[in-house]
Write a protein that holds these residues in place. Structure first.
Motif, PDB file in Angstrom:
ATOM      1  N   ILE A   3       0.834  -1.207   0.000  1.00 49.46           N
ATOM      2  CA  ILE A   3       0.000   0.000   0.000  1.00 49.46           C
ATOM      3  C   ILE A   3       0.870   1.260   0.000  1.00 49.46           C
ATOM      4  O   ILE A   3       0.452   2.326  -0.443  1.00 49.46           O
ATOM      5  CB  ILE A   3      -0.955  -0.033   1.224  1.00 49.46           C
ATOM      6  CG1 ILE A   3      -1.994   1.080   1.196  1.00 49.46           C
ATOM      7  CG2 ILE A   3      -0.175   0.048   2.527  1.00 49.46           C
ATOM      8  CD1 ILE A   3      -3.151   0.819   0.309  1.00 49.46           C
ATOM      9  N   CYS A   4       2.109   1.120   0.474  1.00 49.59           N
ATOM     10  CA  CYS A   4       3.049   2.259   0.511  1.00 49.59           C
ATOM     11  C   CYS A   4       3.363   2.787  -0.870  1.00 49.59           C
ATOM     12  O   CYS A   4       3.768   3.939  -1.029  1.00 49.59           O
ATOM     13  CB  CYS A   4       4.382   1.854   1.121  1.00 49.59           C
ATOM     14  SG  CYS A   4       4.274   1.304   2.783  1.00 49.59           S
ATOM     15  N   ARG A   5       3.256   1.941  -1.875  1.00 51.04           N
ATOM     16  CA  ARG A   5       3.670   2.323  -3.209  1.00 51.04           C
ATOM     17  C   ARG A   5       2.520   2.953  -3.979  1.00 51.04           C
ATOM     18  O   ARG A   5       1.611   2.259  -4.428  1.00 51.04           O
ATOM     19  CB  ARG A   5       4.208   1.092  -3.950  1.00 51.04           C
ATOM     20  CG  ARG A   5       5.464   0.549  -3.304  1.00 51.04           C
ATOM     21  CD  ARG A   5       6.542   1.577  -3.386  1.00 51.04           C
ATOM     22  NE  ARG A   5       7.783   1.142  -2.758  1.00 51.04           N
ATOM     23  CZ  ARG A   5       8.963   1.639  -3.110  1.00 51.04           C
ATOM     24  NH1 ARG A   5       9.053   2.546  -4.049  1.00 51.04           N
ATOM     25  NH2 ARG A   5      10.049   1.237  -2.493  1.00 51.04           N
ATOM     26  N   VAL A   6       2.565   4.271  -4.081  1.00 54.63           N
ATOM     27  CA  VAL A   6       1.495   5.016  -4.737  1.00 54.63           C
ATOM     28  C   VAL A   6       1.877   5.333  -6.181  1.00 54.63           C
ATOM     29  O   VAL A   6       1.086   5.154  -7.109  1.00 54.63           O
ATOM     30  CB  VAL A   6       1.208   6.327  -3.990  1.00 54.63           C
ATOM     31  CG1 VAL A   6       0.051   7.079  -4.643  1.00 54.63           C
ATOM     32  CG2 VAL A   6       0.905   6.041  -2.525  1.00 54.63           C
ATOM     33  N   ASN A   7       3.129   5.783  -6.379  1.00 55.83           N
ATOM     34  CA  ASN A   7       3.583   6.221  -7.704  1.00 55.83           C
ATOM     35  C   ASN A   7       4.709   5.397  -8.292  1.00 55.83           C
ATOM     36  O   ASN A   7       4.898   5.389  -9.496  1.00 55.83           O
ATOM     37  CB  ASN A   7       4.063   7.673  -7.632  1.00 55.83           C
ATOM     38  CG  ASN A   7       2.954   8.604  -7.206  1.00 55.83           C
ATOM     39  OD1 ASN A   7       1.909   8.628  -7.833  1.00 55.83           O
ATOM     40  ND2 ASN A   7       3.166   9.319  -6.119  1.00 55.83           N
TER      41      ASN A   7
END
Lengths: 170, 171
Positions: free
Chosen positions: B129-133
């Protein structure tokens, strides 16, 4: 009998996760910060410090301070808190947001290749949290307004299960 | 299972699965990671459908945080060899992983077993979930080479990597 009027408890919970974030601990224990907290009506400050060293706790203040290293689960501390100040770890942030508690996320700039920043920025831009850095925590705390925050929408809990079951042909 | 955040996220993901359909279960944890082994134990004892068997196997960590790159190669090879033994014996139908360093060796072995026509395991990678971009390094390896399906949790990331699957926020 002349009993003191029992004051309503208003707690701030600070969590640094399983590693350490000493700068955050030092900042929340700064006399200026404690003064702001008192002025905002907080009565208790609970700090989870992870693997960090035991901090010096200022003696002269009205706010009651509790410090501990690690606990099996921090959910009861989150539940009891009126405000949570957390490191940018996804687990902690989501747990607080699922509990619908106001959250200030403090980003640790000393972490290598800080990917935690991505999530913190995203949650900040969608107004689920307020994000700041240790140096700006004091200012953030002064102007912090819980009513400017919006609840995190409910997650798509069964989507993964449905997807895998279909893929595997159940 | 991987350290701290990865394990937490994986536990949350696994708790939504019907274990009766996924049995027996094998959990790979890093040898130095007692926390994850404990979380597995908790998950298994609290799960609604605790049918069937599970076991937890520890492997060498492929990379400790702050470890130098040379010793990383050695420990990476070591854990890959361990995984070869474990997966050859276990022959899983499904491998779920969410991006800690520990998850690369078993996926490489899964690829090897597939190429050798020994076992075809489906590898599903779920990006944190930490990876947005941006994808993590592990994520890039998974999306490009190792995983059959890669799931991301933010539309921004899905737009950048259209080959991924987007099912909304899962945790």
């Amino acid at each position: 009998m002349n009993m003191p009027v029992s004051q309503e408890k208003k707690k701030i919970f600070v969590t640094v996760g399983t590693t350490q974030f000493d700068e955050l601990v030092t900042r929340v224990l700064h006399p200026d910060m404690l003064e702001i907290m008192e002025a905002q009506g907080y009565t208790h400050l609970i700090i989870q410090i992870g693997r960090g060293p035991e901090p010096q706790i200022p003696t002269s203040q009205r706010i009651q301070i509790t410090v501990y290293h690690l606990k099996e689960s921090i959910s009861s501390d989150i539940k009891d808190a009126s405000l949570v100040i957390s490191h940018a770890g996804a687990g902690s942030c989501l747990e607080v947001l699922h509990a619908h508690k106001p959250l200030i996320v403090v980003v640790n700039q000393k972490l290598m290749g800080n990917h935690q920043l991505e999530l913190a920025e995203k949650l900040h831009s969608e107004r689920h949290v307020v994000m700041c850095y240790p140096e700006t925590l004091k200012t953030t705390m002064t102007v912090f307004n819980t009513s400017s925050l919006e609840n995190l929408p409910i997650n798509n809990q069964m989507a993964l299960s449905n997807y895998i079951e279909k893929l595997m042909g159940f | 299972m991987g350290s701290g955040g990865h394990t937490g996220e994986m536990v949350r993901l696994l708790s939504t699965l019907d274990f009766r359909h996924f049995s027996p279960r094998l959990y790979l944890v890093a040898r130095t990671d007692d926390m994850s082994a404990k979380r597995v134990q908790q998950l298994e004892s609290s799960h609604i459908s605790t049918a069937g068997l599970f076991q937890t196997v520890s492997i060498s960590r492929s990379r400790e945080v702050h470890q130098s790159w040379i010793t990383t190669i050695v420990s990476f090879l070591q854990s890959t060899l361990e995984c070869l033994r474990i997966l050859f014996y276990y022959q899983p139908d499904l491998i779920l992983c969410n991006g800690p360093g520990t998850c690369v060796p078993p996926c490489i072995i899964a690829l090897l077993l597939r190429v050798l026509w020994i076992k075809r395991s489906t590898v599903i990678f779920i990006e944190s979930i930490c990876r947005v971009n941006t994808l993590s390094l592990t994520g890039k390896l998974m999306v490009c080479f190792l995983a059959d399906r890669s799931i991301v949790q933010w539309p921004e990331l899905h737009a950048k990597y259209p080959q991924t699957v987007f099912l909304g926020r899962l945790v």
